[in-house]
Design a protein around this motif. Structure first.
Motif, PDB file in Angstrom:
ATOM      1  N   VAL A   1       3.997  -0.574  -2.725  1.00  0.00           N
ATOM      2  CA  VAL A   1       4.243  -1.480  -3.856  1.00  0.00           C
ATOM      3  C   VAL A   1       5.512  -1.061  -4.584  1.00  0.00           C
ATOM      4  CG1 VAL A   1       3.355  -2.280  -6.081  1.00  0.00           C
ATOM      5  CG2 VAL A   1       1.816  -2.124  -4.104  1.00  0.00           C
ATOM      6  N   GLN A   2       5.666   0.222  -4.847  1.00  0.00           N
ATOM      7  CA  GLN A   2       6.847   0.711  -5.562  1.00  0.00           C
ATOM      8  C   GLN A   2       8.135   0.436  -4.791  1.00  0.00           C
ATOM      9  OE1 GLN A   2       6.411   4.779  -6.857  1.00  0.00           O
ATOM     10  NE2 GLN A   2       4.938   4.205  -8.428  1.00  0.00           N
TER      11      GLN A   2
ATOM     12  N   ASP B   1      -2.511  -6.739  -2.541  1.00  0.00           N
ATOM     13  CA  ASP B   1      -1.703  -7.356  -1.493  1.00  0.00           C
ATOM     14  C   ASP B   1      -1.502  -6.374  -0.339  1.00  0.00           C
ATOM     15  OD1 ASP B   1       0.112  -9.196  -0.194  1.00  0.00           O
ATOM     16  OD2 ASP B   1       1.790  -8.091  -1.089  1.00  0.00           O
ATOM     17  N   ALA B   2      -1.195  -5.123  -0.660  1.00  0.00           N
ATOM     18  CA  ALA B   2      -0.996  -4.107   0.382  1.00  0.00           C
ATOM     19  C   ALA B   2      -2.272  -3.918   1.195  1.00  0.00           C
ATOM     20  CB  ALA B   2      -0.560  -2.785  -0.252  1.00  0.00           C
ATOM     21  N   MET B   3      -3.407  -3.902   0.511  1.00  0.00           N
ATOM     22  CA  MET B   3      -4.677  -3.721   1.205  1.00  0.00           C
ATOM     23  C   MET B   3      -4.985  -4.930   2.093  1.00  0.00           C
ATOM     24  SD  MET B   3      -8.382  -2.590  -0.369  1.00  0.00           S
ATOM     25  CE  MET B   3      -7.530  -2.076  -1.821  1.00  0.00           C
ATOM     26  N   ASN B   4      -4.840  -6.121   1.541  1.00  0.00           N
ATOM     27  CA  ASN B   4      -5.166  -7.344   2.283  1.00  0.00           C
ATOM     28  C   ASN B   4      -4.271  -7.544   3.496  1.00  0.00           C
ATOM     29  OD1 ASN B   4      -7.252  -7.927   0.541  1.00  0.00           O
ATOM     30  ND2 ASN B   4      -6.039  -9.333  -0.714  1.00  0.00           N
ATOM     31  N   ARG B   5      -2.997  -7.177   3.348  1.00  0.00           N
ATOM     32  CA  ARG B   5      -2.053  -7.369   4.450  1.00  0.00           C
ATOM     33  C   ARG B   5      -1.838  -6.097   5.278  1.00  0.00           C
ATOM     34  NH1 ARG B   5       3.236  -9.652   3.469  1.00  0.00           N
ATOM     35  NH2 ARG B   5       3.434  -8.407   1.589  1.00  0.00           N
TER      36      ARG B   5
ATOM     37  N   HIS C   1      -6.676   1.777  -8.676  1.00  0.00           N
ATOM     38  CA  HIS C   1      -6.969   0.583  -7.870  1.00  0.00           C
ATOM     39  C   HIS C   1      -8.046   0.835  -6.815  1.00  0.00           C
ATOM     40  CE1 HIS C   1      -4.304   2.529  -4.942  1.00  0.00           C
ATOM     41  NE2 HIS C   1      -4.897   1.758  -4.039  1.00  0.00           N
ATOM     42  N   ALA C   2      -8.246   2.089  -6.441  1.00  0.00           N
ATOM     43  CA  ALA C   2      -9.166   2.405  -5.348  1.00  0.00           C
ATOM     44  C   ALA C   2     -10.428   3.120  -5.825  1.00  0.00           C
ATOM     45  CB  ALA C   2      -8.446   3.259  -4.310  1.00  0.00           C
TER      46      ALA C   2
END
Length: 180
Positions: free
Chosen positions: A22-23, A32-36, A154-155
């Motif tokens: 993300v950074q 988004d990073a997790m989903n993709r 987030h996790a």
């Protein structure tokens, strides 16, 4: 008061790679990073700095354990952890290259330590955000042993961020623990 420290290395690393993605603009958010399935494969963390962050100087430590999947031969984090006094617990991945046994091994060791070594007023420091730990944390709480969870916001399961659990987000220390 004595701290007993349990670190899930794989979870720290995997979720840190998402934050780094993300950074670096590779994803719009950690969701988004997790989903993709996007992660910054170049990101790694400095275990010594994580240790410094979670185990403040002068704090009495009863046991420190690092858990994770068997690493490649050139992975130095495990030797650094041993040098810092951590007990290293490694597990083979399954045929699908998935990590297995780690969460259960952490919970088992926490419970064993709680009966064999901990006293009322000692504290567990868990570096993982999985909700799977809730039964273990609740059992400890009933016996007067509080738990601090230190992990990426987030996790971390919502239940692990609420009282009586003491939640400490690692996010503000991202740059500090990122290996340079």
């Amino acid at each position: 008061m004595t701290f007993y420290v349990y670190v899930d290395n794989s979870n720290v690393w995997i979720e840190g790679m998402r934050i780094s993605a993300v950074q670096k603009g590779m994803a719009t958010s950690t969701t988004d990073a997790m989903n993709r399935r996007i992660s910054d494969q170049t990101w790694t963390y400095d275990f010594g700095r994580l240790y410094e962050l979670i185990c403040p100087e002068g704090q009495k430590i009863g046991r420190s354990s690092l858990f994770g999947s068997r690493p490649p031969a050139n992975d130095s984090i495990w030797e650094l952890a041993r040098a810092e006094g951590f007990q290293v617990n490694l597990f083979d991945r399954n045929a699908a290259n998935r990590e297995k046994q780690v969460d259960v091994a952490i919970s088992t060791q926490i419970m064993e330590d709680s009966y064999e070594h901990m006293k009322t007023g000692d504290k567990v420091l868990l570096v993982s955000g999985d909700r799977d730990y809730l039964p273990t944390i609740e059992s400890l709480r009933k016996r007067g042993i509080p738990t601090r969870v230190a992990f990426w916001t987030h996790a971390t399961g919502a239940e692990l961020k609420r009282e009586p659990i003491d939640f400490v987000p690692l996010d503000p220390a991202f740059d500090f623990i990122t290996k340079k």
